[in-house]
Design a protein around this motif. Structure first.
Motif, PDB file in Angstrom:
ATOM      1  N   UNK A 172       0.829  -1.194   0.000  1.00  0.00           N
ATOM      2  CA  UNK A 172       0.000   0.000   0.000  1.00  0.00           C
ATOM      3  C   UNK A 172       0.866   1.248   0.000  1.00  0.00           C
ATOM      4  N   UNK A 173       0.246   2.374   0.328  1.00  0.00           N
ATOM      5  CA  UNK A 173       0.938   3.652   0.366  1.00  0.00           C
ATOM      6  C   UNK A 173       1.997   3.668   1.467  1.00  0.00           C
ATOM      7  N   UNK A 174       3.034   4.496   1.335  1.00  0.00           N
ATOM      8  CA  UNK A 174       4.005   4.648   2.433  1.00  0.00           C
ATOM      9  C   UNK A 174       3.308   5.134   3.699  1.00  0.00           C
ATOM     10  N   UNK A 175       3.708   4.592   4.833  1.00  0.00           N
ATOM     11  CA  UNK A 175       3.132   4.993   6.112  1.00  0.00           C
ATOM     12  C   UNK A 175       4.232   5.531   7.010  1.00  0.00           C
ATOM     13  N   UNK A 176       3.854   5.960   8.215  1.00  0.00           N
ATOM     14  CA  UNK A 176       4.849   6.437   9.168  1.00  0.00           C
ATOM     15  C   UNK A 176       5.827   5.327   9.535  1.00  0.00           C
ATOM     16  N   UNK A 177       5.336   4.076   9.554  1.00  0.00           N
ATOM     17  CA  UNK A 177       6.181   2.938   9.901  1.00  0.00           C
ATOM     18  C   UNK A 177       7.011   2.466   8.712  1.00  0.00           C
ATOM     19  N   UNK A 178       6.514   2.657   7.504  1.00  0.00           N
ATOM     20  CA  UNK A 178       7.230   2.247   6.283  1.00  0.00           C
ATOM     21  C   UNK A 178       7.321   3.463   5.357  1.00  0.00           C
ATOM     22  N   UNK A 184       3.905  -3.491  -3.119  1.00  0.00           N
ATOM     23  CA  UNK A 184       4.343  -4.825  -3.540  1.00  0.00           C
ATOM     24  C   UNK A 184       5.273  -4.661  -4.732  1.00  0.00           C
ATOM     25  N   UNK A 185       6.461  -5.277  -4.663  1.00  0.00           N
ATOM     26  CA  UNK A 185       7.468  -5.117  -5.704  1.00  0.00           C
ATOM     27  C   UNK A 185       7.911  -6.454  -6.308  1.00  0.00           C
ATOM     28  N   UNK A 186       7.160  -7.506  -6.026  1.00  0.00           N
ATOM     29  CA  UNK A 186       7.558  -8.830  -6.462  1.00  0.00           C
ATOM     30  C   UNK A 186       6.869  -9.301  -7.731  1.00  0.00           C
ATOM     31  N   UNK A 220      -4.303  -5.684  -4.545  1.00  0.00           N
ATOM     32  CA  UNK A 220      -3.111  -4.963  -4.107  1.00  0.00           C
ATOM     33  C   UNK A 220      -3.493  -3.505  -3.864  1.00  0.00           C
ATOM     34  N   UNK A 221      -2.900  -2.904  -2.839  1.00  0.00           N
ATOM     35  CA  UNK A 221      -3.092  -1.482  -2.636  1.00  0.00           C
ATOM     36  C   UNK A 221      -2.222  -0.673  -3.569  1.00  0.00           C
ATOM     37  N   UNK A 255      -5.206  -3.592  -8.582  1.00  0.00           N
ATOM     38  CA  UNK A 255      -4.462  -2.674  -7.710  1.00  0.00           C
ATOM     39  C   UNK A 255      -5.077  -1.285  -7.765  1.00  0.00           C
ATOM     40  N   UNK A 256      -5.041  -0.591  -6.627  1.00  0.00           N
ATOM     41  CA  UNK A 256      -5.525   0.790  -6.604  1.00  0.00           C
ATOM     42  C   UNK A 256      -4.542   1.721  -7.296  1.00  0.00           C
ATOM     43  N   UNK A 257      -3.234   1.492  -7.076  1.00  0.00           N
ATOM     44  CA  UNK A 257      -2.205   2.330  -7.678  1.00  0.00           C
ATOM     45  C   UNK A 257      -1.065   1.439  -8.168  1.00  0.00           C
TER      46      UNK A 257
END
Length: 367
Positions: A172-178, A184-186, A220-221, A255-257
């Protein structure tokens, strides 16, 4: 005296030999003294996509590929960015192992005294026997893909998500934790035609929201440099219209994006609703490719653009849609909206275009 003269002649010969090699070297350098990645009349639409299984090979006629570049081509040297994925022998690409690689070419032109460096092809290699491949056989396996977003996955069974009342998208979108990349890049592919049924997202409340806002819904987000092949979704339902945070919600069946990814041979059937970019396959597609994909059902965007394949698209080829499309700003049978330099070919639409905004059986709005 004689020995001294012979020594002088010997040293002179050595000096002449050194000067000769210096001359040859500088001559070669001056022949191609400019290096650039800018080629007239060649853009990302012309980069080839090569799909292989391990052991297969493909011939690329590089001079034919760059025939419209207005260059006086002396020679072309092709190289693989990852020789564990594919090797190149002159104009033959051989699939060595599973993964993704690029074919980089150096195009030498003596007339311009220049070497042009660019990408000729993206290569995707799959291998069902690869020891690093992760089998997805049930709903839990599918959900666990969120734990390894760089993994290589193969679908090995039909999966029913009826028990998941609110599916958590993979990546999904980048978060504060990531903060760097949560997409997903696989690789996820389905060579045997298994189906994923009853994917349901009825609310945005349980979906991870972006660090700067926004909400993504789909199998997928978000995808980034991913390869998705042959995924079949049936009876899906996504509705993210309850989102009330910063920015807005986006949704797509696969996927959304997506960014710089390839989605091919996928089919989606169902109903997909979000606030912003909404599409049957992808909500928003940036610098990626959607090929040989089909959608049946309904797509709706309550504040922006809806498209049968993508709300916003980049390169779309050989796709078909049979659906009702409704966008508040724009409704497109294939793409809700696109910029002028995006590419679409060999697509078909059958259905209804609703809403009070811009409409088009292929593209709703171009800016």
């Amino acid at each position: 005296m004689k020995k001294k003269a012979l020594k002088l002649i010997y040293m002179s010969n050595i000096l002449l030999l050194i000067l000769f090699f210096i001359y040859i070297g500088t001559g070669c350098q001056s022949e191609y003294k400019y290096w650039t990645n800018e080629i007239d009349n060649f853009d990302s639409f012309q980069i080839l996509d090569v799909f292989l299984t391990q052991g297969e090979s493909k011939i690329i006629d590089f001079k034919q590929q760059f025939k419209n570049s207005n260059l006086s081509i002396t020679k072309i040297v092709a190289k693989s960015t990852d020789e564990e994925v594919c090797t190149i022998n002159e104009n033959s690409i051989c699939a060595v192992g599973m993964g993704k690689a690029k074919v980089k070419v150096e195009i030498y032109s003596s007339k311009e005294m220049c070497c042009y460096v660019t990408t000729s092809a993206n290569v995707y290699v799959v291998d069902s026997s690869n020891k690093d491949l992760i089998e997805v056989r049930n709903a839990q396996d599918l959900a666990d893909m969120n734990q390894n977003k760089n993994g290589w996955y193969i679908l090995k069974n039909d999966i029913d998500l009826i028990e998941y009342k609110n599916w958590e998208p993979i990546g999904n979108l980048p978060t504060a934790e990531t903060p760097e990349n949560n997409a997903f890049q696989g690789i996820f592919y389905n060579p045997e035609g298994f189906k994923i049924k009853n994917l349901t997202i009825k609310s945005s409340q349980m979906i991870t929201q972006g660090k700067f806002g926004g909400c993504n819904g789909g199998l997928f987000g978000a995808l980034d440099e991913a390869y998705i092949d042959g995924i079949l979704l049936e009876d899906i339902y996504i509705d993210l219209t309850d989102y009330d945070g910063t920015l807005s919600s986006c949704a797509g069946g696969i996927a959304a994006q997506e960014l710089n990814s390839v989605i091919r041979n996928c089919k989606v059937e169902g109903k997909i609703i979000s606030q912003d970019r909404t599409g049957g396959i992808v909500g928003g597609s940036s610098w990626g490719k959607i090929m040989n994909c089909d959608f049946k059902g309904m797509v709706q965007s309550t504040i922006h653009a809806a498209g049968g394949i993508a709300g916003f698209g980049y390169i779309v080829k050989n796709c078909s849609v049979e659906a009702v499309i409704e966008g508040a700003f724009a409704s497109g049978g294939i793409l809700g909206f696109k910029t002028v330099d995006y590419y679409l070919s060999d697509c078909s639409f059958k259905g209804e275009l609703l809403g009070n905004g811009y409409k088009g059986e292929t593209i709703g709005y171009t800016f």
